[in-house]
Design an enzyme around this catalytic site. Structure first.
Site, PDB file in Angstrom:
ATOM      1  N   ARG A 104       0.844  -1.202   0.000  1.00  0.00           N
ATOM      2  CA  ARG A 104       0.000   0.000   0.000  1.00  0.00           C
ATOM      3  C   ARG A 104       0.871   1.241   0.000  1.00  0.00           C
ATOM      4  NH1 ARG A 104      -4.723   0.615   4.338  1.00  0.00           N
ATOM      5  NH2 ARG A 104      -2.972   1.119   5.686  1.00  0.00           N
ATOM      6  N   THR A 108      -1.356   7.496  -0.562  1.00  0.00           N
ATOM      7  CA  THR A 108      -2.644   7.332  -1.267  1.00  0.00           C
ATOM      8  C   THR A 108      -3.416   6.125  -0.739  1.00  0.00           C
ATOM      9  OG1 THR A 108      -1.726   5.865  -2.940  1.00  0.00           O
ATOM     10  CG2 THR A 108      -1.615   8.246  -3.381  1.00  0.00           C
ATOM     11  N   ASP A 200       0.383  -2.764  12.247  1.00  0.00           N
ATOM     12  CA  ASP A 200       0.838  -3.214  10.928  1.00  0.00           C
ATOM     13  C   ASP A 200       1.155  -4.703  10.988  1.00  0.00           C
ATOM     14  OD1 ASP A 200       2.674  -3.907   8.758  1.00  0.00           O
ATOM     15  OD2 ASP A 200       2.587  -1.771   8.290  1.00  0.00           O
ATOM     16  N   ASP A 203       4.672  -5.912   9.644  1.00  0.00           N
ATOM     17  CA  ASP A 203       5.775  -5.569  10.553  1.00  0.00           C
ATOM     18  C   ASP A 203       5.748  -6.463  11.790  1.00  0.00           C
ATOM     19  OD1 ASP A 203       6.862  -3.642   8.957  1.00  0.00           O
ATOM     20  OD2 ASP A 203       5.863  -1.967   9.945  1.00  0.00           O
TER      21      ASP A 203
END
Ligand code: PRP
Ligand code: URA
Length: 209
Positions: A104, A108, A200, A203
């Protein structure tokens, strides 16, 4: 929502709560993702085709059902979807594995493809796409687009945590696929992270930041 299953099983809910905890370390996080994927996979694969095969028991010979052929493909969305693969392979070790690389854009939030390798031919297989997070839905919609462009027809999408925004977008873009969600969270924040979510996923699985 006929084509959506949101799990209410206590084992899945318990393990998702442990995933959310920011103090859960990489090792435990990976194990939890795998365990949840196996529990979700058990339900998501309940319609796998069976065929009767002949087996000799200690008592007599009988015809008894087994999974028909090599019909399953698991397709993780890189990176975080990789963490879910072993949970499904524990159930169906003969499944083929494809990969779709998407990331991603941080500003945006649009997905960008950097890799795609699918088992060929894919049109006869049941395809389980895995990604623990369904946020805006951009990555999921793109991944299913790629799979359909390559001929995939019978597609299931499995995510551990979804935001309503992403779930609705995926359902609208691909009303023909079945979607399995471990927990439906409240909303997205201004950075398109799921709230309360787990942060995340990539991660946390791979120990990066
Ligand atoms: C995360 C996650 C999904 C995607 C979900 O991946 O694993 O693929 O974001 O967001 P979306 O629904 O808004 O598209 P990310 O792009 O962070 O890549 P990574 O797995 O390599 O960390
Ligand atoms: N990707 C993640 O890993 N987490 C989110 O909350 C949203 C997208």
């Amino acid at each position: 929502m006929d084509n959506v299953t949101v799990f209410d099983h206590p084992l899945i809910q318990h393990k998702i709560s442990k995933l959310r905890d920011k103090n859960t370390g990489t090792n435990e996080f990976r194990s939890l993702i795998e365990e949840i994927s196996m529990l979700m996979g058990y339900e998501a694969l309940r319609d796998l085709p069976l065929e009767d095969v002949e087996v000799e028991t200690p008592i007599e010979t009988c015809m008894t059902p087994m999974i028909a052929g090599k019909k399953l493909a698991v397709v993780p969305i890189l990176r975080a979807g990789l963490g879910m693969v072993n949970g499904i392979l524990a159930l169906v070790p003969s499944a083929k594995v494809g990969h779709i690389g998407l990331y991603r854009d941080e500003e945006t939030h649009e997905p960008h493809e950097y890799y795609c390798k699918l088992p060929s031919p894919i049109d006869q297989r049941t395809i389980v796409v895995t990604d623990p997070m369904l946020a805006t839905g951009g990555s999921a919609v793109s991944a299913v687009n790629f799979i359909k462009e390559h001929g995939g027809k019978s597609i299931k999408f499995m995510s551990i945590i979804a935001a309503p925004e992403g779930l609705n977008r995926l359902r609208e873009a691909h009303p023909d696929i079945r979607i399995y969600v471990g927990h439906l969270d409240r909303c997205l924040n201004e950075d398109a992270y799921i709230c309360p979510g787990l942060g995340d996923a990539g991660d946390r699985i791979f120990g990066t930041k």
